[in-house]
Design an enzyme around this catalytic site. Structure first.
Site, PDB file in Angstrom:
ATOM      1  N   LYS A  69      38.711  45.451  -0.440  1.00 36.34           N
ATOM      2  CA  LYS A  69      39.346  44.366   0.319  1.00 36.34           C
ATOM      3  C   LYS A  69      38.673  44.196   1.684  1.00 36.34           C
ATOM      4  O   LYS A  69      38.480  43.098   2.170  1.00 36.34           O
ATOM      5  CB  LYS A  69      40.829  44.704   0.481  1.00 36.34           C
ATOM      6  CG  LYS A  69      41.563  44.014   1.594  1.00 36.34           C
ATOM      7  CD  LYS A  69      42.096  42.689   1.137  1.00 36.34           C
ATOM      8  CE  LYS A  69      43.034  42.014   2.110  1.00 36.34           C
ATOM      9  NZ  LYS A  69      42.911  42.351   3.492  1.00 36.34           N
ATOM     10  N   HIS A 121      47.052  50.534  -1.269  1.00 37.56           N
ATOM     11  CA  HIS A 121      46.846  51.919  -0.827  1.00 37.56           C
ATOM     12  C   HIS A 121      47.102  52.897  -1.978  1.00 37.56           C
ATOM     13  O   HIS A 121      46.441  53.931  -2.092  1.00 37.56           O
ATOM     14  CB  HIS A 121      47.785  52.256   0.340  1.00 37.56           C
ATOM     15  CG  HIS A 121      47.601  51.399   1.556  1.00 37.56           C
ATOM     16  ND1 HIS A 121      48.535  50.477   1.963  1.00 37.56           N
ATOM     17  CD2 HIS A 121      46.589  51.334   2.469  1.00 37.56           C
ATOM     18  CE1 HIS A 121      48.115  49.880   3.079  1.00 37.56           C
ATOM     19  NE2 HIS A 121      46.938  50.373   3.401  1.00 37.56           N
ATOM     20  N   MET A 172      46.280  52.605   8.017  1.00 35.25           N
ATOM     21  CA  MET A 172      47.092  52.318   9.213  1.00 35.25           C
ATOM     22  C   MET A 172      48.571  52.208   8.837  1.00 35.25           C
ATOM     23  O   MET A 172      49.375  51.647   9.608  1.00 35.25           O
ATOM     24  CB  MET A 172      46.617  51.032   9.887  1.00 35.25           C
ATOM     25  CG  MET A 172      45.170  51.147  10.381  1.00 35.25           C
ATOM     26  SD  MET A 172      44.775  50.024  11.726  1.00 35.25           S
ATOM     27  CE  MET A 172      45.080  48.455  10.956  1.00 35.25           C
TER      28      MET A 172
HETATM   29  P1  AMP Z   1      44.637  49.570   6.206  1.00 31.28           P
HETATM   30  O1  AMP Z   1      45.885  50.385   6.178  1.00 31.28           O
HETATM   31  O2  AMP Z   1      44.882  48.101   6.103  1.00 31.28           O
HETATM   32  O3  AMP Z   1      43.707  49.961   7.320  1.00 31.28           O
HETATM   33  O4  AMP Z   1      43.870  49.926   4.872  1.00 31.28           O
HETATM   34  C1  AMP Z   1      43.598  51.255   4.521  1.00 31.28           C
HETATM   35  C2  AMP Z   1      42.686  51.253   3.332  1.00 31.28           C
HETATM   36  O5  AMP Z   1      43.329  50.578   2.242  1.00 31.28           O
HETATM   37  C3  AMP Z   1      41.357  50.510   3.597  1.00 31.28           C
HETATM   38  O6  AMP Z   1      40.300  51.225   2.993  1.00 31.28           O
HETATM   39  C4  AMP Z   1      41.604  49.191   2.927  1.00 31.28           C
HETATM   40  O7  AMP Z   1      40.416  48.561   2.499  1.00 31.28           O
HETATM   41  C5  AMP Z   1      42.462  49.592   1.746  1.00 31.28           C
HETATM   42  N1  AMP Z   1      43.200  48.449   1.235  1.00 31.28           N
HETATM   43  C6  AMP Z   1      43.977  47.587   1.949  1.00 31.28           C
HETATM   44  N2  AMP Z   1      44.464  46.608   1.152  1.00 31.28           N
HETATM   45  C7  AMP Z   1      43.961  46.846  -0.092  1.00 31.28           C
HETATM   46  C8  AMP Z   1      44.084  46.189  -1.364  1.00 31.28           C
HETATM   47  N3  AMP Z   1      44.800  45.084  -1.507  1.00 31.28           N
HETATM   48  N4  AMP Z   1      43.436  46.718  -2.419  1.00 31.28           N
HETATM   49  C9  AMP Z   1      42.682  47.845  -2.274  1.00 31.28           C
HETATM   50  N5  AMP Z   1      42.537  48.511  -1.113  1.00 31.28           N
HETATM   51  C10 AMP Z   1      43.158  48.025  -0.034  1.00 31.28           C
END
Ligand code: AMP
Length: 310
Positions: free
Chosen positions: A177, A41, A34
């Site tokens: 996460k 990421h 997102m």
């Molecule tokens: P988001 O943009 O928050 O929807 O996350 C996109 C992807 O990044 C998802 O698969 C999350 O689980 C992963 N993600 C977010 N934060 C972390 C983190 N601290 N460590 C590893 N992966 C992450």
């Protein structure tokens, strides 16, 4: 730094780029996000670049997965910073000397576009008349996050299914996460025969243990300090339970300590089977388990989880 990214906003452009890669026999990875990208990421990006020659990173703040009282409108949107971060991470992951030589007059220039940034509009994802959704019909969609965010995972599964069908990647990368999301996506690709390997990537943390999250940007300095209680207490719970302590009193004490540390509300802190997320009242001996929590600090809701040490 050579330009190694290209941007598209529509499905046709996305499919054309992926088709070119496919016809060249290249493996393709997808990383759904997102935006408001951070080092978590980038860990997904590094894992994807190790596994596949080409990577699609999607940035889409999916409106349907936010409840009306959640943070959709204030969710951070920072496309330019995201692109800068991706370009730097890509350049660091691919040393210049590993690239094919430039200025070779006899051959066509090599295709060095390893990363495609896909930033669809809401109407590209949800065209007028949109009427379908993926429903997860087991306890994965009733427990923990699902209990506190009704409808959230069906919306996540629907948009992830659409992204997977748009790209048809060999592998898709998700962070541990969001552990429950990872289990739901695994279930979905199995049940819907989507031919993509789902790869989980360990949580990336700040030096002091706080899991990186786009939502950390909402925290004041004092809240950021108090938020450290979440990883610290999760770790204490994991160690105590692994050592054989009774689960219920450990969790009750953890909940009280989170509140004392400055969290205003604890949605849950539980020991659960790592795959089914069924709650556990004692440490399992034959299956992996996880401690998972969600808690609010002011207006900000944080989630985190840890494996139980074996
Ligand atoms: P988001 O943009 O928050 O929807 O996350 C996109 C992807 O990044 C998802 O698969 C999350 O689980 C992963 N993600 C977010 N934060 C972390 C983190 N601290 N460590 C590893 N992966 C992450």
């Amino acid at each position: 730094m050579r330009d190694m990214t290209q941007n598209v906003r529509d499905i046709a452009g996305l499919r054309a780029a992926v088709a070119d890669w496919r016809s060249a026999g290249l493996r393709v990875a997808l990383i759904p996000t997102m935006g408001a990208l951070h080092a978590g990421h980038m860990a997904l990006l590094r894992a994807a670049l190790m596994a596949c020659e080409r990577v699609v990173v999607s940035i889409f703040v999916n409106p349907t997965q936010f409840a009306p009282d959640e943070d959709f409108s204030r969710y951070p949107r920072q496309e330019a910073a995201d692109q800068t971060l991706l370009a730097a991470a890509l350049a660091a992951a691919i040393p210049e000397e590993a690239e094919e030589p430039e200025n070779n007059a006899e051959e066509a220039p090599p295709d060095t576009t390893r990363l495609l940034l896909y930033m669809p509009t809401a109407s590209e994802i949800y065209p007028p008349g949109f009427a379908c959704r993926v429903a997860i019909e087991n306890s994965l969609n009733q427990l923990l996050e699902a209990r506190h965010r009704p409808g959230h995972f069906d919306a996540v599964a629907t948009v992830v299914a659409k992204l997977l069908l748009q790209v048809l990647p060999d592998a898709a990368f998700f962070g541990e996460k969001d552990w429950q999301q990872l289990q739901i996506v695994r279930r979905m690709v199995r049940d819907l025969d989507i031919p993509t390997a789902i790869i989980g990537v360990p949580t990336v943390r700040e030096h002091d243990g706080l899991a990186l999250s786009s939502r950390n940007a909402y925290l004041t300095a004092a809240q950021r300090q108090a938020a450290l209680a979440l990883p610290r207490i999760l770790q204490e719970v994991a160690i105590q339970v692994a050592a054989g302590a009774a689960v219920e009193p450990v969790l009750a004490s953890a909940r009280a300590r989170l509140l004392k540390a400055g969290f205003t509300e604890v949605d849950y802190i539980e020991l659960a089977d790592a795959e089914t997320l069924a709650p556990l009242l004692r440490r399992p001996t034959d299956r992996p388990a996880r401690v998972l929590a969600a808690a609010r600090i002011g207006e900000t809701r944080l989630i985190d989880n840890l494996a139980l040490p074996s």
